[in-house]
Enzyme design. Structure first.
Site, mmCIF file in Angstrom:
data_model
loop_
_atom_site.group_PDB
_atom_site.id
_atom_site.type_symbol
_atom_site.label_atom_id
_atom_site.label_comp_id
_atom_site.label_asym_id
_atom_site.label_seq_id
_atom_site.Cartn_x
_atom_site.Cartn_y
_atom_site.Cartn_z
ATOM 1 N N GLY A 266 -58.682 31.389 -0.883
ATOM 2 C CA GLY A 266 -58.508 30.333 -1.886
ATOM 3 C C GLY A 266 -58.460 28.966 -1.253
ATOM 4 N N ASP B 75 -59.719 25.992 -1.891
ATOM 5 C CA ASP B 75 -60.195 24.866 -2.697
ATOM 6 C C ASP B 75 -59.795 23.526 -2.075
ATOM 7 O OD1 ASP B 75 -57.588 23.898 -4.585
ATOM 8 O OD2 ASP B 75 -57.512 25.928 -3.800
ATOM 9 N N SER C 97 -41.963 27.615 3.314
ATOM 10 C CA SER C 97 -41.801 27.093 1.956
ATOM 11 C C SER C 97 -40.838 27.891 1.098
ATOM 12 C CB SER C 97 -43.156 27.006 1.255
ATOM 13 O OG SER C 97 -43.760 28.291 1.173
ATOM 14 N N LYS D 264 -39.002 24.129 -4.135
ATOM 15 C CA LYS D 264 -39.310 23.472 -5.401
ATOM 16 C C LYS D 264 -38.104 22.898 -6.142
ATOM 17 C CE LYS D 264 -43.747 25.655 -6.428
ATOM 18 N NZ LYS D 264 -44.529 24.458 -6.760
ATOM 19 N N SER E 86 -45.172 30.612 -13.632
ATOM 20 C CA SER E 86 -44.948 32.058 -13.617
ATOM 21 C C SER E 86 -43.803 32.436 -12.692
ATOM 22 C CB SER E 86 -46.228 32.780 -13.170
ATOM 23 O OG SER E 86 -46.629 32.313 -11.900
ATOM 24 N N GLU F 199 -54.041 26.878 3.685
ATOM 25 C CA GLU F 199 -54.303 27.641 2.461
ATOM 26 C C GLU F 199 -54.655 29.088 2.790
ATOM 27 O OE1 GLU F 199 -56.527 25.022 -0.761
ATOM 28 O OE2 GLU F 199 -57.639 25.077 1.119
#
Length: 322
Positions: free
Chosen positions: A209, A211, A305, A54, A79, A205
């Site tokens: 979860g 989605d 990641s 990130k 968070s 995923e």
């Protein structure tokens, strides 16, 4: 009409982050090759600054601020990983940073964010809306809000990880990328379609979860409750508008991995490659191992990641592995 980022934006981002972001290694494992019957290349973003990919998107986004935006500062809600990425990038660029964090966020992550010089505004995650708080702070103080994934400059920055991978090892037959809000996967898609257009690109995923998988199948963004999974970096409730459009256009499929498969992959990375990888960072390899795809003889890329996990929790999960 959405203004989607392009591969040219990824190239520009690579130039901006040069000398600021690390260039993590691409590692190999004979054991992984034998497991899959393939050549497997791991891009180790767990060795990136702050221990996760990130920083790339955060630094790229902040480096594009105008002088007026720099004076007024940046606000972000997170968070953990995005908070630290924005805080560090802001410190390097001399930009005041305010981070909206839940009052029950891990103390280590709060301490790290403060250590980078950011001001923290805490909220009750069960009673208050962090996005609304961030938008109010931005409006009242003239700060610029940078969201965790649904932002063109953030997406372009994340795409530099895949750009580096393909430039180092050459075109891939397939690439596995973890999927939460979609910043890393959509950035990867921009790089893959430009540099290795025949490469099969898979988002992965948590099974609990999915989605993104539902959205991909349905052709529209699906919202879910916060999933219960050890992959805390992928506990998002929906994709972003920008990330969904890129994923729908450029990704071949969305796969899932169970928590047990993530723990198994964590153990593999620790024992065989001497790498600390957080559960979310194991999504790609878990799907490559257990997703039922025919990979024998192929050149396979896996984006790891990140590696941010509290040591007691890390030990607990490894001890639970069979």
């Amino acid at each position: 009409m959405l203004n989607l980022p392009t591969y040219e934006d990824v190239v520009d981002a690579a130039a901006r982050i040069e000398g600021h972001a690390h260039h993590p290694p691409v590692l190999r494992s004979r054991t992984a090759d034998e497991m899959l019957g393939a050549e497997v290349y791991f891009k180790c973003e767990n060795l990136q600054r702050i221990g996760v990919f990130k920083f790339r998107g955060a630094f790229n986004a902040l480096s594009r601020f105008t002088d007026d935006q720099r004076r007024h500062g940046v606000v972000a809600f997170s968070s953990g990983n995005h908070a630290q990425a924005i805080a560090l990038a802001a410190r390097i660029l001399g930009i005041p940073a305010t981070i909206v964090m839940p009052q029950d966020a891990p103390s280590a992550k709060m301490a790290a964010t403060r250590g980078y010089g950011a001001q923290i505004v805490v909220y009750d995650r069960y009673r208050e809306d962090r996005e609304a708080i961030g938008k109010r702070l931005a409006q009242d103080a003239g700060m610029t809000l940078i969201p965790p994934y649904d932002h063109a400059d953030v997406i372009a920055g994340q795409g530099t990880a895949t750009k580096e991978l393909i430039e180092e090892v050459g075109p891939l037959d397939c690439l596995f990328v973890c999927l939460g809000g979609g910043g890393l996967l959509s950035g990867a898609a921009l790089a893959v379609r430009a540099l290795a257009p025949r490469c099969k690109l898979y988002g992965v995923e948590p099974h609990a979860g999915n989605d993104g998988q539902q959205s991909f199948r349905k052709g529209e963004i699906v919202h879910i409750d916060t999933p219960k999974t050890i992959a805390d970096g992928a506990q998002t409730q929906h994709l972003g508008h920008l990330t969904f459009e890129i994923i729908r256009r450029d990704v071949d499929d969305i796969l899932t991995a169970t928590d047990a498969q993530l723990v198994d992959s964590m153990k593999f990375f620790a024992e065989r490659m001497k790498l600390v990888v957080e559960p979310t960072g194991c999504l790609g390899f878990a799907a490559a191992r257990h997703g039922g795809l025919a990979l024998r003889g192929q050149k396979v890329g896996v984006l790891i990641s990140g590696g941010n996990i509290d040591l007691p929790r890390y030990s607990e999960l490894l001890s639970s592995a069979g």
